[in-house]
Design a protein around this motif. Sequence first.
Motif, mmCIF file in Angstrom:
data_model
loop_
_atom_site.group_PDB
_atom_site.id
_atom_site.type_symbol
_atom_site.label_atom_id
_atom_site.label_comp_id
_atom_site.label_asym_id
_atom_site.label_seq_id
_atom_site.Cartn_x
_atom_site.Cartn_y
_atom_site.Cartn_z
ATOM 1 N N LYS A 183 1.064 -1.273 -0.048
ATOM 2 C CA LYS A 183 0.002 0.013 0.090
ATOM 3 C C LYS A 183 0.777 1.306 0.050
ATOM 4 O O LYS A 183 1.865 1.320 0.419
ATOM 5 C CB LYS A 183 -0.746 -0.065 1.264
ATOM 6 C CG LYS A 183 -1.805 -1.063 1.306
ATOM 7 C CD LYS A 183 -2.924 -1.151 2.275
ATOM 8 C CE LYS A 183 -3.892 -2.118 2.232
ATOM 9 N NZ LYS A 183 -4.958 -2.078 3.527
ATOM 10 N N PRO A 241 -4.615 5.234 -3.495
ATOM 11 C CA PRO A 241 -5.018 3.839 -4.451
ATOM 12 C C PRO A 241 -3.857 3.603 -5.638
ATOM 13 O O PRO A 241 -3.381 4.427 -6.045
ATOM 14 C CB PRO A 241 -6.247 4.219 -5.062
ATOM 15 C CG PRO A 241 -6.992 5.304 -4.654
ATOM 16 C CD PRO A 241 -5.927 6.071 -3.978
ATOM 17 N N ALA A 242 -3.479 2.575 -5.610
ATOM 18 C CA ALA A 242 -2.275 1.929 -6.296
ATOM 19 C C ALA A 242 -2.195 2.465 -7.895
ATOM 20 O O ALA A 242 -1.354 2.808 -8.370
ATOM 21 C CB ALA A 242 -2.099 0.525 -6.283
ATOM 22 N N GLU A 243 -3.636 2.807 -8.252
ATOM 23 C CA GLU A 243 -3.492 2.897 -9.655
ATOM 24 C C GLU A 243 -3.546 4.467 -9.998
ATOM 25 O O GLU A 243 -3.279 5.037 -11.099
ATOM 26 C CB GLU A 243 -4.888 2.712 -10.274
ATOM 27 C CG GLU A 243 -6.259 3.427 -9.518
ATOM 28 C CD GLU A 243 -6.826 2.590 -8.370
ATOM 29 O OE1 GLU A 243 -7.875 2.679 -7.898
ATOM 30 O OE2 GLU A 243 -6.108 1.692 -8.015
ATOM 31 N N GLU A 244 -3.253 5.226 -8.707
ATOM 32 C CA GLU A 244 -2.896 6.648 -8.903
ATOM 33 C C GLU A 244 -1.467 6.914 -8.448
ATOM 34 O O GLU A 244 -1.076 8.123 -8.481
ATOM 35 C CB GLU A 244 -3.890 7.278 -7.991
ATOM 36 C CG GLU A 244 -5.272 7.360 -8.005
ATOM 37 C CD GLU A 244 -6.343 8.323 -6.976
ATOM 38 O OE1 GLU A 244 -5.454 8.895 -6.292
ATOM 39 O OE2 GLU A 244 -7.364 8.228 -7.229
ATOM 40 N N HIS A 299 2.236 10.737 -6.199
ATOM 41 C CA HIS A 299 0.603 10.580 -6.373
ATOM 42 C C HIS A 299 0.709 11.371 -7.860
ATOM 43 O O HIS A 299 0.992 12.312 -8.139
ATOM 44 C CB HIS A 299 0.199 11.636 -5.505
ATOM 45 C CG HIS A 299 -1.351 11.227 -5.439
ATOM 46 N ND1 HIS A 299 -2.144 12.109 -4.636
ATOM 47 C CD2 HIS A 299 -2.347 10.501 -6.204
ATOM 48 C CE1 HIS A 299 -3.308 11.643 -5.064
ATOM 49 N NE2 HIS A 299 -3.434 10.857 -5.908
ATOM 50 N N THR A 345 -4.107 13.515 -12.194
ATOM 51 C CA THR A 345 -5.399 12.730 -12.821
ATOM 52 C C THR A 345 -4.909 13.416 -14.447
ATOM 53 O O THR A 345 -4.282 14.475 -14.837
ATOM 54 C CB THR A 345 -6.566 13.319 -12.681
ATOM 55 O OG1 THR A 345 -6.591 14.748 -12.909
ATOM 56 C CG2 THR A 345 -6.807 13.200 -11.136
ATOM 57 N N GLU A 346 -5.728 12.633 -15.327
ATOM 58 C CA GLU A 346 -5.749 12.835 -16.883
ATOM 59 C C GLU A 346 -6.213 14.142 -16.997
ATOM 60 O O GLU A 346 -5.617 15.022 -17.802
ATOM 61 C CB GLU A 346 -6.321 11.875 -17.591
ATOM 62 C CG GLU A 346 -6.130 12.116 -19.126
ATOM 63 C CD GLU A 346 -7.029 10.938 -19.826
ATOM 64 O OE1 GLU A 346 -7.098 11.012 -21.077
ATOM 65 O OE2 GLU A 346 -7.610 10.029 -19.244
ATOM 66 N N GLY A 352 0.795 6.959 -19.656
ATOM 67 C CA GLY A 352 1.626 5.797 -18.838
ATOM 68 C C GLY A 352 3.065 6.136 -18.486
ATOM 69 O O GLY A 352 3.702 5.416 -17.462
#
Length: 307
Positions: A201, A211-214, A230, A233-234, A282
């Motif tokens: 985590k 969150p891992a996707e962030e 961190h 965001t797109e 990515g």
Amino acid sequence: MGDLSENERKLAWTEVWRLKNSHYSGLTSAERSQLISVFHDLLGYGKSEQVNDDWAAAGSSDPERPAVNASPAAEAHPLLDIHDPRHYLFGEGKKWIPWAKDCKGGSKRGTYADGYPRGIVLHWTAGHRNGIEAGNQLMRNTGMLYLIGDKDGNIGQCDSLAYWGYHAGRSSHPRCNGGVSDEFCGLELQAAGTLTKKGDKFYSWFNTEIPAEEVMFSETRGNIDRGFYHAFTEEQVLATRKLCCWLHLNNPDVFKIDNITSHDEISPGRKTDIGASMVVDGKALTISEFRALVESDISRILENRDS
């Protein structure tokens, strides 16, 4: 304030920001307040705020300033195609961004020598993604002045682009005469900043799980220090690209693409933002790679305008 040099004043404002954002451990609330008061006394804070009140009164009648959060362009927030020339002004030198959300005025320190910023410094807030209003309140509480970007790609503008205020602290840039805050504007993007991995985590410095996707990891590259970040965001990335394009196209004689920078580039060893937070397809971009991307964006906008 007259006894302090420009660099000493910038250092003092940096310490005020650190104190108000709990960057010092082991201090009680009363001790923090006392230290902030000492710095404010050194900086002539009360006098400065009176000047800001005068500017705010003058700014309220600025015919270019939009009604607060009432601009159709701001509400529409068109980010689907940042290469559409209809989003931009070309050489008009306007001081208000048509699609930005209007916010309460911040702590102004003077006017830019050219009446417009020569560049921009990209920052992260190292805090919660709690929206434009909360970001604007934090800015005013800390005596800073900058543009604000939330997770949804909204940009908040609190004052005319003619005015500058502190945001970069102790920094230097090869195309600045001394400090940076009085030549380049600042953009604070809401993100937690550098992260710590515990097991599988990731946590912010204020102990919120991200969150891992962030999360973006990067080795040391350019301005980026090795570590977990961190990711913006797109929507934040698109809004930042669009903002940089707008600032240049609106006044290309003053705002230069080479003057798009990040806090870690102008304060190496002292700051780590924006690190690896600027992620496109990515990949974490260095600030030089981001400048190249904006330059490419501008070329496409101009091609679309002329086609």
